[in-house]
Design an enzyme around this catalytic site. Structure first.
Site, mmCIF file in Angstrom:
data_model
loop_
_atom_site.group_PDB
_atom_site.id
_atom_site.type_symbol
_atom_site.label_atom_id
_atom_site.label_comp_id
_atom_site.label_asym_id
_atom_site.label_seq_id
_atom_site.Cartn_x
_atom_site.Cartn_y
_atom_site.Cartn_z
ATOM 1 N N ASP A 197 -16.290 -40.792 -25.855
ATOM 2 C CA ASP A 197 -15.816 -40.818 -24.579
ATOM 3 C C ASP A 197 -14.596 -41.805 -24.518
ATOM 4 O O ASP A 197 -14.464 -42.289 -25.380
ATOM 5 C CB ASP A 197 -17.075 -41.149 -23.490
ATOM 6 C CG ASP A 197 -17.612 -42.674 -23.716
ATOM 7 O OD1 ASP A 197 -17.048 -43.256 -24.529
ATOM 8 O OD2 ASP A 197 -18.890 -42.665 -23.336
ATOM 9 N N LYS A 202 -15.752 -37.338 -21.698
ATOM 10 C CA LYS A 202 -17.324 -36.951 -21.159
ATOM 11 C C LYS A 202 -17.422 -37.159 -19.783
ATOM 12 O O LYS A 202 -16.725 -37.738 -19.048
ATOM 13 C CB LYS A 202 -18.231 -38.278 -21.859
ATOM 14 C CG LYS A 202 -19.596 -38.376 -21.406
ATOM 15 C CD LYS A 202 -20.551 -39.498 -22.298
ATOM 16 C CE LYS A 202 -20.279 -40.643 -21.658
ATOM 17 N NZ LYS A 202 -20.969 -41.716 -22.386
HETATM 18 O O1 LIG Z 1 -25.763 -41.882 -23.404
HETATM 19 P P1 LIG Z 1 -26.447 -43.188 -23.418
HETATM 20 O O2 LIG Z 1 -26.906 -43.350 -24.657
HETATM 21 O O3 LIG Z 1 -27.592 -43.424 -22.170
HETATM 22 O O4 LIG Z 1 -25.593 -44.433 -23.056
HETATM 23 C C1 LIG Z 1 -24.558 -44.920 -23.725
HETATM 24 C C2 LIG Z 1 -23.080 -44.521 -23.518
HETATM 25 O O5 LIG Z 1 -22.930 -44.785 -22.283
HETATM 26 C C3 LIG Z 1 -21.556 -45.563 -22.242
HETATM 27 O O6 LIG Z 1 -21.441 -46.226 -21.055
HETATM 28 C C4 LIG Z 1 -21.445 -46.317 -23.535
HETATM 29 O O7 LIG Z 1 -20.456 -46.877 -24.155
HETATM 30 C C5 LIG Z 1 -22.129 -45.315 -24.474
HETATM 31 O O8 LIG Z 1 -21.115 -44.226 -24.890
#
Ligand SMILES: O=P(O)(O)OC[C@H]1O[C@@H](O)[C@H](O)[C@@H]1O
Length: 310
Positions: free
Chosen positions: A174, A197
């Site tokens: 993302d 994302k």
């Molecule tokens: O999808 P999960 O594992 O719950 O969350 C982690 C992701 O959500 C974002 O904030 C983080 O940088 C990482 O990409």
């Protein structure tokens, strides 16, 4: 001459011991584990070792709610015992992701956490804090010293030491991951791409890649700061598999997910996940003691170690 020592909450004791050993080479830096006792009603009793003039408090703040209370009490006891300077080393710094009120009435936990910790300690040292929309860690801690170190040099060294296929494409799942992927790609001279994302809920995301042909016949290595629910990695892996990636691995700074989730990651096509030791986890493969010690050497100055007491 003033004294220095390091005290750690129990959950981070192993990483803290490694840090004390590296930082205190030739000094025998005092290391103590803070004792926690849970009363039958759930409240905590916190017992610290004698304070040094500069006391480094090591507390990685995953599963943070009890740890924050322990930290509050430890800081109270250490100040009362004469600590003039408290340095919090929190390799994982909690509550950084809620950096705005996404809906009316929501607390901005990042701001509240910054204010709380600034009442306890004089300096905060952390690693790859999630500061997506926050330009600098000093905006979280405007009134005390604060550093946000990067795990990428340690991760790059570990990947290079293991040997990495030069055809590997580094994947940022993302936009938030872009600074880390960019940095690592530069260090390892690998191609990289960042996906888009959309998050629908805590465990529900969609991920799209701009160039679906990029991965055909090539290995993919996903790079991210945090794995929490695991949705981001699992959904991204499924997309990479559909795009023809020959192998899919992941490397992350903070492994916050339950260990049993590795099976679900394997089912999604992920061959391996490596994490730093910012949070104790079975996927830990990359130590941060060198990165942390480099930032903390300034504390040694004219100090001497206080003798370890237990
Ligand atoms: O999808 P999960 O594992 O719950 O969350 C982690 C992701 O959500 C974002 O904030 C983080 O940088 C990482 O990409």
């Amino acid at each position: 001459m003033s004294t220095i020592a390091l005290q750690a909450l129990p959950s981070g004791a192993s990483a803290a011991k490694r840090l004390a050993a590296r930082l205190g080479v030739g000094l025998g830096l005092g290391f103590d584990e803070i004792a926690l006792h849970r009363f039958p009603d759930g409240e905590l009793r916190v017992t610290v070792a004698p304070a040094a003039d500069t006391t480094i408090l090591f507390a990685s703040l995953d599963q943070p709610n009890d740890k924050l209370i322990a930290l509050l009490f430890a800081a109270e006891a250490l100040r009362r015992d004469g600590a003039r300077r408290l340095v919090l080393v929190a390799p994982y710094l909690c509550y950084m992701r809620q950096d705005i009120a996404f809906h009316p009435g929501e607390a901005i936990s990042q701001r509240a956490m910054g204010r709380l910790l600034a009442t306890l300690v004089d300096r905060v040292v952390t690693v790859d804090a999630h500061l997506h929309r926050t330009p600098d860690i000093r905006s979280v801690f405007p009134d005390i010293e604060a550093e946000n170190l990067s795990a990428m040099p340690a991760i790059a060294d570990a990947l290079a030491a293991d040997g990495i296929d030069p055809a590997t494409v580094l994947i940022g799942p993302d936009a938030e991951s872009e600074p880390w992927v960019n940095d690592l790609a530069g260090r390892l001279r690998l191609q990289h791409t960042v996906a888009r994302k959309t998050r629908h809920g805590d465990r529900s995301v969609d991920i799209d890649f701009a160039d679906p042909m990029l991965l055909a016949g090539r290995p993919a290595l996903m790079v991210d700061d945090i794995v929490s629910s695991g949705a981001t990695l699992a959904v991204a892996a499924r997309a990479l598999r559909a795009m023809g990636a020959t192998a899919i691995d992941a490397v992350v700074t903070h492994a916050l997910f339950p260990a049993a989730m590795v099976t679900a990651f394997n089912d999604a096509g992920i061959r391996s996940i490596r994490s730093t030791d910012s949070v104790p986890h079975p996927t830990n493969a990359i130590a941060l003691d060198e990165v942390l010690a480099a930032a903390l050497r300034s504390e040694l100055g004219t100090t001497r170690s206080r003798e370890t007491t237990r």
